[in-house]
Design an enzyme around this catalytic site. Structure first.
Site, PDB file in Angstrom:
ATOM      1  N   CYS A 188      38.013  31.150  32.530  1.00 22.51           N
ATOM      2  CA  CYS A 188      37.463  31.959  33.631  1.00 22.51           C
ATOM      3  C   CYS A 188      36.025  31.611  33.974  1.00 22.51           C
ATOM      4  CB  CYS A 188      37.639  33.451  33.346  1.00 22.51           C
ATOM      5  SG  CYS A 188      36.708  34.084  31.931  1.00 22.51           S
ATOM      6  N   HIS A 190      35.845  38.803  31.032  1.00 23.25           N
ATOM      7  CA  HIS A 190      36.504  38.038  32.090  1.00 23.25           C
ATOM      8  C   HIS A 190      35.653  38.038  33.357  1.00 23.25           C
ATOM      9  CE1 HIS A 190      39.894  36.017  33.887  1.00 23.25           C
ATOM     10  NE2 HIS A 190      39.940  36.888  34.877  1.00 23.25           N
ATOM     11  N   HIS A 213      40.529  33.719  40.091  1.00 25.35           N
ATOM     12  CA  HIS A 213      40.112  33.663  38.686  1.00 25.35           C
ATOM     13  C   HIS A 213      41.073  32.794  37.891  1.00 25.35           C
ATOM     14  CE1 HIS A 213      42.946  36.970  37.028  1.00 25.35           C
ATOM     15  NE2 HIS A 213      43.339  36.690  38.249  1.00 25.35           N
TER      16      HIS A 213
END
Length: 162
Positions: A71, A124, A136
């Site tokens: 990510c 994240h 993402h």
């Protein structure tokens, strides 16, 4: 008399030049915010375009592109390649960049970074691409995806880098 005419002409020329300079500076100053806004919009669009282009790539933990990402590797790669901005490499350091903005589809702008987890220690990160959607590097089985924000997986914080 000749000297007086020359002096008047010289004074008029200086006054005209000065007035022209003031006008140019005034016009430039008045256009500056619009030019800066256009530049920011252009940068945001470049970030979004590259983020969307990466959709479908593989997720590999620790990867920073160009064929696979985790990510924060994705966000770092996109900002670096799209606009030449180094935002660092991990979610822990990226969350410290930029200006904090309210996580709302009414306030978010294209290119804002979205973080999940603790505001000080997120797990994240993704890139807001507009229209309530973000890109993402989701998981190893899902890869890089474009998804719609949902109450089920709502970000804890957002940062404006541009």
């Amino acid at each position: 008399m000749k000297f007086k005419n020359s002096l008047v002409k010289a004074f008029a020329a200086v006054a005209f030049a000065f007035a022209g300079l003031v006008t140019v500076l005034t016009v430039s100053a008045n256009n500056a915010p619009q030019v800066q806004a256009a530049s920011k919009a252009s940068k945001r669009n470049k970030v979004v375009a590259l983020a969307k282009k990466e959709v479908g790539k593989r997720y590999v933990y620790g990867a920073t592109g160009p064929n696979a990402f985790d990510c924060s590797g994705l966000t770092s790669f996109v900002y670096s390649r799209a606009i030449g901005k180094n935002i660092s490499r991990t979610t822990f350091t990226q969350v410290k960049r930029g200006k904090t903005v309210r996580v709302s589809t009414a306030t978010l702008q294209k290119g804002d970074l979205l973080f999940w987890g603790s505001k000080n220690s997120p797990y994240h990160v993704g890139i807001y691409v507009g229209g309530g959607q973000y890109v993402h590097a989701a998981t190893p089985s899902q890869g890089v995806r474009k998804q719609t924000l949902s109450g089920y997986f709502w970000p804890s914080t957002a940062k404006r880098i541009i």
